[in-house]
Scaffold this motif. Structure first.
Motif, PDB file in Angstrom:
ATOM      1  N   ALA A  60       0.912  -1.317  -0.247  1.00  0.00           N
ATOM      2  CA  ALA A  60      -0.170  -0.026  -0.598  1.00  0.00           C
ATOM      3  C   ALA A  60       0.613   1.379   0.286  1.00  0.00           C
ATOM      4  O   ALA A  60       0.436   2.010  -0.488  1.00  0.00           O
ATOM      5  CB  ALA A  60      -1.108   0.327   1.444  1.00  0.00           C
ATOM      6  N   PHE A  64       1.053   4.288  -3.211  1.00  0.00           N
ATOM      7  CA  PHE A  64       0.141   5.489  -2.205  1.00  0.00           C
ATOM      8  C   PHE A  64       2.015   6.117  -2.818  1.00  0.00           C
ATOM      9  O   PHE A  64       1.049   7.412  -3.688  1.00  0.00           O
ATOM     10  CB  PHE A  64       0.398   5.373  -0.518  1.00  0.00           C
ATOM     11  CG  PHE A  64       0.175   6.723  -0.342  1.00  0.00           C
ATOM     12  CD1 PHE A  64      -0.822   7.920  -0.788  1.00  0.00           C
ATOM     13  CD2 PHE A  64       1.201   7.874   0.414  1.00  0.00           C
ATOM     14  CE1 PHE A  64      -0.868   8.466   0.076  1.00  0.00           C
ATOM     15  CE2 PHE A  64       1.095   9.788   0.279  1.00  0.00           C
ATOM     16  CZ  PHE A  64      -0.408   9.409   0.169  1.00  0.00           C
ATOM     17  N   VAL A  83      -1.832   2.682   6.742  1.00  0.00           N
ATOM     18  CA  VAL A  83      -2.523   1.772   6.056  1.00  0.00           C
ATOM     19  C   VAL A  83      -3.057   1.213   7.743  1.00  0.00           C
ATOM     20  O   VAL A  83      -2.800   0.761   8.287  1.00  0.00           O
ATOM     21  CB  VAL A  83      -2.581   1.122   5.086  1.00  0.00           C
ATOM     22  CG1 VAL A  83      -4.470   0.725   4.893  1.00  0.00           C
ATOM     23  CG2 VAL A  83      -1.445   1.750   4.411  1.00  0.00           C
ATOM     24  N   ILE A  93      -5.657   5.458   4.293  1.00  0.00           N
ATOM     25  CA  ILE A  93      -4.168   6.120   4.329  1.00  0.00           C
ATOM     26  C   ILE A  93      -4.393   7.721   5.114  1.00  0.00           C
ATOM     27  O   ILE A  93      -5.732   8.049   5.645  1.00  0.00           O
ATOM     28  CB  ILE A  93      -4.453   6.918   3.047  1.00  0.00           C
ATOM     29  CG1 ILE A  93      -4.088   5.985   2.222  1.00  0.00           C
ATOM     30  CG2 ILE A  93      -3.337   7.828   3.472  1.00  0.00           C
ATOM     31  CD1 ILE A  93      -3.002   5.369   1.686  1.00  0.00           C
ATOM     32  N   ALA A 110      -7.230  10.423  -0.253  1.00  0.00           N
ATOM     33  CA  ALA A 110      -6.571   9.437  -0.942  1.00  0.00           C
ATOM     34  C   ALA A 110      -7.288   7.729  -0.536  1.00  0.00           C
ATOM     35  O   ALA A 110      -8.372   8.051   0.735  1.00  0.00           O
ATOM     36  CB  ALA A 110      -5.095   9.243   0.024  1.00  0.00           C
ATOM     37  N   VAL A 112      -7.111   3.474  -0.675  1.00  0.00           N
ATOM     38  CA  VAL A 112      -6.820   2.407  -0.639  1.00  0.00           C
ATOM     39  C   VAL A 112      -7.719   1.678  -0.407  1.00  0.00           C
ATOM     40  O   VAL A 112      -8.622   1.168   0.238  1.00  0.00           O
ATOM     41  CB  VAL A 112      -5.612   2.682   0.599  1.00  0.00           C
ATOM     42  CG1 VAL A 112      -6.001   2.298   2.203  1.00  0.00           C
ATOM     43  CG2 VAL A 112      -4.288   2.005   0.450  1.00  0.00           C
ATOM     44  N   VAL A 125      -4.211   2.196  -4.925  1.00  0.00           N
ATOM     45  CA  VAL A 125      -4.398   3.370  -4.741  1.00  0.00           C
ATOM     46  C   VAL A 125      -4.985   4.219  -5.479  1.00  0.00           C
ATOM     47  O   VAL A 125      -4.015   4.553  -6.552  1.00  0.00           O
ATOM     48  CB  VAL A 125      -3.132   3.770  -3.553  1.00  0.00           C
ATOM     49  CG1 VAL A 125      -3.303   5.418  -3.005  1.00  0.00           C
ATOM     50  CG2 VAL A 125      -2.361   3.806  -2.601  1.00  0.00           C
TER      51      VAL A 125
END
Length: 132
Positions: A60, A64, A83, A93, A110, A112, A125
Motif C-alpha cells: 500500500a 501510495f 494504512v 490512509i 486518497a 486504498v 491507491v
C-alpha cells in the motif's frame, strides 16, 4: 478529478526473507506506530497473519508513493504513511509528519484497498482532488 493511481504487487516470500535477514528492524522501518502495534498483535497470535499484514502495508505504501508521484523521496517516507482500518474494516490512509501538510496543501484525498492471497499481497491507491 483523479490526480494519481498507484498499484503494487508484493511477493510475501520476499517480505519473509527480509524479516529473516533483518528481523523486527524491517517491520519497524516500514510500519508507523499504530501499524506496528497491530502487526505485533497479529504476529503473536498467528505469525502468518502478521506477515501478511506487513506485506499488505508495504504494498500500500509503494502504491501510495506512485499515486502521489514522488516515489520514496521526501516528504514521502515509510513511516509517514499508515494504512489503518476504520471501524467497518475498510483500510484508510493516515498521513503524518511532513507528508501531511504537503498532501493537504494540494487538496487531495486518497483511497486504498489491499488484499493478499497465498504468496502475494496487492494494493491499489487512487488519489483525487477535492476541489472541482
Amino acid at each position: 478529478m483523479i490526480v494519481g493511481i498507484g498499484t503494487d504487487l508484493c511477493d510475501i516470500r520476499r517480505i519473509q526473507a527480509t524479516l529473516t535477514r533483518k528481523g523486527e528492524r524491517f517491520a519497524e522501518k516500514v510500519l508507523g506506530p499504530e501499524e506496528l502495534l497491530v502487526y505485533r498483535q497479529r504476529t503473536a497470535r498467528v505469525p502468518a497473519r502478521g506477515l501478511r499484514y506487513l506485506a499488505t502495508r508495504f504494498a500500500a505504501k509503494e502504491a501510495f508513493s506512485k499515486a502521489i508521484g514522488l516515489g520514496m523521496r521526501w516528504p514521502m517516507t515509510w513511516r509517514h504513511v499508515q494504512v489503518l482500518n476504520a471501524a467497518s474494516g475498510r483500510p484508510e490512509i493516515s498521513l503524518r509528519g511532513d507528508l501531511l501538510p504537503w498532501f493537504d496543501a494540494r487538496g487531495w484525498k486518497a483511497h486504498v484497498t489491499v488484499t493478499d492471497e497465498v504468496d502475494h499481497a496487492l494494493a491499489f491507491v487512487v488519489v483525487e482532488t477535492l476541489a472541482p
